[in-house]
Design a protein around this motif. Sequence first.
Motif, PDB file in Angstrom:
ATOM      1  N   GLY A   1     -86.519  -2.450 -67.807  1.00  0.00           N
ATOM      2  CA  GLY A   1     -85.252  -1.769 -67.572  1.00  0.00           C
ATOM      3  C   GLY A   1     -84.104  -2.485 -68.241  1.00  0.00           C
ATOM      4  N   SER A   2     -82.970  -1.804 -68.311  1.00  0.00           N
ATOM      5  CA  SER A   2     -81.822  -2.318 -69.057  1.00  0.00           C
ATOM      6  C   SER A   2     -81.199  -3.579 -68.460  1.00  0.00           C
ATOM      7  CB  SER A   2     -80.760  -1.232 -69.188  1.00  0.00           C
ATOM      8  OG  SER A   2     -80.275  -0.878 -67.911  1.00  0.00           O
ATOM      9  N   GLU A   3     -81.350  -3.771 -67.186  1.00  0.00           N
ATOM     10  CA  GLU A   3     -80.747  -4.940 -66.536  1.00  0.00           C
ATOM     11  C   GLU A   3     -81.713  -6.113 -66.382  1.00  0.00           C
ATOM     12  OE1 GLU A   3     -77.464  -5.047 -65.642  1.00  0.00           O
ATOM     13  OE2 GLU A   3     -77.285  -3.072 -66.574  1.00  0.00           O
ATOM     14  N   ARG A   4     -82.873  -6.022 -67.010  1.00  0.00           N
ATOM     15  CA  ARG A   4     -83.893  -7.043 -66.839  1.00  0.00           C
ATOM     16  C   ARG A   4     -84.206  -7.720 -68.162  1.00  0.00           C
ATOM     17  NH1 ARG A   4     -87.504  -5.728 -62.662  1.00  0.00           N
ATOM     18  NH2 ARG A   4     -88.395  -7.774 -63.001  1.00  0.00           N
ATOM     19  N   PRO A   5     -84.567  -8.967 -68.181  1.00  0.00           N
ATOM     20  CA  PRO A   5     -84.716  -9.789 -66.984  1.00  0.00           C
ATOM     21  C   PRO A   5     -83.353 -10.174 -66.404  1.00  0.00           C
ATOM     22  CG  PRO A   5     -85.045 -11.152 -68.917  1.00  0.00           C
ATOM     23  CD  PRO A   5     -84.860  -9.735 -69.408  1.00  0.00           C
ATOM     24  N   ILE A   6     -83.364 -10.461 -65.143  1.00  0.00           N
ATOM     25  CA  ILE A   6     -82.144 -10.895 -64.469  1.00  0.00           C
ATOM     26  C   ILE A   6     -81.818 -12.329 -64.877  1.00  0.00           C
ATOM     27  CG2 ILE A   6     -81.143 -11.411 -62.200  1.00  0.00           C
ATOM     28  CD1 ILE A   6     -82.825  -8.980 -61.164  1.00  0.00           C
ATOM     29  N   PHE A   7     -82.836 -13.167 -64.950  1.00  0.00           N
ATOM     30  CA  PHE A   7     -82.666 -14.563 -65.339  1.00  0.00           C
ATOM     31  C   PHE A   7     -83.262 -14.778 -66.726  1.00  0.00           C
ATOM     32  CE2 PHE A   7     -82.817 -14.550 -60.693  1.00  0.00           C
ATOM     33  CZ  PHE A   7     -81.613 -15.175 -60.409  1.00  0.00           C
ATOM     34  N   SER A   8     -82.662 -15.660 -67.495  1.00  0.00           N
ATOM     35  CA  SER A   8     -83.143 -15.945 -68.853  1.00  0.00           C
ATOM     36  C   SER A   8     -84.505 -16.627 -68.805  1.00  0.00           C
ATOM     37  CB  SER A   8     -82.157 -16.856 -69.582  1.00  0.00           C
ATOM     38  OG  SER A   8     -82.202 -18.171 -69.029  1.00  0.00           O
ATOM     39  N   ASP A   9     -85.231 -16.548 -69.909  1.00  0.00           N
ATOM     40  CA  ASP A   9     -86.545 -17.197 -69.957  1.00  0.00           C
ATOM     41  C   ASP A   9     -86.420 -18.699 -69.725  1.00  0.00           C
ATOM     42  OD1 ASP A   9     -85.663 -17.969 -72.604  1.00  0.00           O
ATOM     43  OD2 ASP A   9     -86.805 -16.308 -73.471  1.00  0.00           O
ATOM     44  N   TYR A  10     -85.341 -19.308 -70.202  1.00  0.00           N
ATOM     45  CA  TYR A  10     -85.115 -20.739 -69.971  1.00  0.00           C
ATOM     46  C   TYR A  10     -85.036 -21.028 -68.468  1.00  0.00           C
ATOM     47  CZ  TYR A  10     -82.634 -25.175 -69.604  1.00  0.00           C
ATOM     48  OH  TYR A  10     -82.258 -26.446 -69.255  1.00  0.00           O
ATOM     49  N   HIS A  11     -84.238 -20.247 -67.752  1.00  0.00           N
ATOM     50  CA  HIS A  11     -84.091 -20.473 -66.310  1.00  0.00           C
ATOM     51  C   HIS A  11     -85.366 -20.127 -65.541  1.00  0.00           C
ATOM     52  CE1 HIS A  11     -79.753 -20.516 -67.305  1.00  0.00           C
ATOM     53  NE2 HIS A  11     -79.824 -21.535 -66.480  1.00  0.00           N
ATOM     54  N   ARG A  12     -86.064 -19.069 -65.966  1.00  0.00           N
ATOM     55  CA  ARG A  12     -87.324 -18.721 -65.308  1.00  0.00           C
ATOM     56  C   ARG A  12     -88.349 -19.835 -65.499  1.00  0.00           C
ATOM     57  NH1 ARG A  12     -89.279 -13.955 -67.895  1.00  0.00           N
ATOM     58  NH2 ARG A  12     -87.638 -14.079 -69.461  1.00  0.00           N
ATOM     59  N   ALA A  13     -88.393 -20.421 -66.694  1.00  0.00           N
ATOM     60  CA  ALA A  13     -89.339 -21.513 -66.968  1.00  0.00           C
ATOM     61  C   ALA A  13     -88.995 -22.750 -66.139  1.00  0.00           C
ATOM     62  CB  ALA A  13     -89.341 -21.844 -68.457  1.00  0.00           C
ATOM     63  N   LYS A  14     -87.728 -23.110 -66.087  1.00  0.00           N
ATOM     64  CA  LYS A  14     -87.315 -24.276 -65.294  1.00  0.00           C
ATOM     65  C   LYS A  14     -87.651 -24.066 -63.814  1.00  0.00           C
ATOM     66  CE  LYS A  14     -84.937 -27.392 -66.906  1.00  0.00           C
ATOM     67  NZ  LYS A  14     -85.391 -28.711 -67.287  1.00  0.00           N
ATOM     68  N   PHE A  15     -87.414 -22.875 -63.310  1.00  0.00           N
ATOM     69  CA  PHE A  15     -87.711 -22.578 -61.913  1.00  0.00           C
ATOM     70  C   PHE A  15     -89.211 -22.691 -61.650  1.00  0.00           C
ATOM     71  CE2 PHE A  15     -88.674 -19.932 -58.274  1.00  0.00           C
ATOM     72  CZ  PHE A  15     -87.732 -20.360 -57.353  1.00  0.00           C
ATOM     73  N   MET A  16     -90.014 -22.069 -62.515  1.00  0.00           N
ATOM     74  CA  MET A  16     -91.474 -22.119 -62.323  1.00  0.00           C
ATOM     75  C   MET A  16     -91.986 -23.550 -62.383  1.00  0.00           C
ATOM     76  SD  MET A  16     -92.440 -19.099 -61.594  1.00  0.00           S
ATOM     77  CE  MET A  16     -94.213 -19.110 -61.802  1.00  0.00           C
ATOM     78  N   ALA A  17     -91.422 -24.362 -63.247  1.00  0.00           N
ATOM     79  CA  ALA A  17     -91.850 -25.759 -63.360  1.00  0.00           C
ATOM     80  C   ALA A  17     -91.545 -26.546 -62.090  1.00  0.00           C
ATOM     81  CB  ALA A  17     -91.197 -26.425 -64.570  1.00  0.00           C
ATOM     82  N   SER A  18     -90.636 -26.048 -61.269  1.00  0.00           N
ATOM     83  CA  SER A  18     -90.306 -26.748 -60.021  1.00  0.00           C
ATOM     84  C   SER A  18     -91.297 -26.432 -58.896  1.00  0.00           C
ATOM     85  CB  SER A  18     -88.885 -26.395 -59.573  1.00  0.00           C
ATOM     86  OG  SER A  18     -88.831 -25.080 -59.053  1.00  0.00           O
ATOM     87  N   ILE A  19     -92.164 -25.453 -59.117  1.00  0.00           N
ATOM     88  CA  ILE A  19     -93.137 -25.064 -58.100  1.00  0.00           C
ATOM     89  C   ILE A  19     -94.351 -25.981 -58.206  1.00  0.00           C
ATOM     90  CG2 ILE A  19     -94.668 -23.208 -57.296  1.00  0.00           C
ATOM     91  CD1 ILE A  19     -92.526 -21.238 -58.393  1.00  0.00           C
ATOM     92  N   ARG A  20     -94.738 -26.578 -57.123  1.00  0.00           N
ATOM     93  CA  ARG A  20     -95.765 -27.617 -57.149  1.00  0.00           C
ATOM     94  C   ARG A  20     -97.125 -27.154 -57.648  1.00  0.00           C
ATOM     95  NH1 ARG A  20     -97.627 -29.010 -51.051  1.00  0.00           N
ATOM     96  NH2 ARG A  20     -98.096 -26.900 -50.386  1.00  0.00           N
ATOM     97  N   TYR A  21     -97.407 -25.873 -57.610  1.00  0.00           N
ATOM     98  CA  TYR A  21     -98.707 -25.373 -58.066  1.00  0.00           C
ATOM     99  C   TYR A  21     -98.794 -25.259 -59.589  1.00  0.00           C
ATOM    100  CZ  TYR A  21     -98.742 -24.115 -53.158  1.00  0.00           C
ATOM    101  OH  TYR A  21     -98.656 -24.156 -51.788  1.00  0.00           O
ATOM    102  N   CYS A  22     -97.663 -25.316 -60.258  1.00  0.00           N
ATOM    103  CA  CYS A  22     -97.600 -25.158 -61.716  1.00  0.00           C
ATOM    104  C   CYS A  22     -97.516 -26.533 -62.378  1.00  0.00           C
ATOM    105  CB  CYS A  22     -96.371 -24.352 -62.108  1.00  0.00           C
ATOM    106  SG  CYS A  22     -96.221 -22.755 -61.289  1.00  0.00           S
ATOM    107  N   HIS A  23     -98.507 -26.878 -63.177  1.00  0.00           N
ATOM    108  CA  HIS A  23     -98.475 -28.175 -63.842  1.00  0.00           C
ATOM    109  C   HIS A  23     -97.645 -28.150 -65.118  1.00  0.00           C
ATOM    110  CE1 HIS A  23    -102.072 -28.494 -61.249  1.00  0.00           C
ATOM    111  NE2 HIS A  23    -101.572 -29.702 -61.062  1.00  0.00           N
ATOM    112  N   HIS A  24     -97.777 -27.071 -65.881  1.00  0.00           N
ATOM    113  CA  HIS A  24     -97.032 -26.948 -67.135  1.00  0.00           C
ATOM    114  C   HIS A  24     -96.599 -25.503 -67.326  1.00  0.00           C
ATOM    115  CE1 HIS A  24     -98.391 -30.971 -68.157  1.00  0.00           C
ATOM    116  NE2 HIS A  24     -99.620 -30.586 -67.890  1.00  0.00           N
ATOM    117  N   VAL A  25     -95.404 -25.327 -67.869  1.00  0.00           N
ATOM    118  CA  VAL A  25     -94.846 -23.998 -68.102  1.00  0.00           C
ATOM    119  C   VAL A  25     -94.393 -23.923 -69.551  1.00  0.00           C
ATOM    120  CG1 VAL A  25     -93.026 -22.373 -67.416  1.00  0.00           C
ATOM    121  CG2 VAL A  25     -94.079 -23.861 -65.695  1.00  0.00           C
TER     122      VAL A  25
END
Length: 160
Positions: A65-89
């Motif tokens: 959709g036109s309003e997506r993504p809401i967060f940039s790929d940079y911010h999505r990657a940083k957020f995912m890297a903060s989740i303990r189950y993810c070793h590398h993003v």
Amino acid sequence: MTVLNSVTELKALAESYRKDGLTIGLCHGCFDIVHIGHIHHLRQANLLIDRLFVSITADKYVNKGSERPIFSDYHRAKFMASIRYCHHVIVSDSPTAEHILSALRPHVFFKGADYGTSTDLRLNAERIFVESHGGRMAFTDGKVMDSTSRIANIIMSKSM
């Protein structure tokens, strides 16, 4: 729990882990608004392998959709890297997971339960690709499900 800067870095880590006899897994997606269904999916995947890589769809390939993504790929990657189950993003600069699958050659490529009955041709192409490199596709269970699109639609409708 790191954000990788290049496919070269991804390949080097994968080779090192394979040499050490570790099992590698991959989850791929947009991960725009991370919800409990995502956490459940990542946790289940992490339980079945030694190192979990997560690839994030680059902004220009998100087609929700036109309003997506809401967060940039940079911010999505940083957020995912903060989740303990993810070793590398890593951010995937490709419209599908095939480029990352080729570089990583994971033992297991994880998809959510909602893909289990999918007839999407891209999913079948990814399955064939993973299996041709000796890996397998696994679907996590659907005990905890939600939809980022559902959540985004609620948020956007309330902000207007």
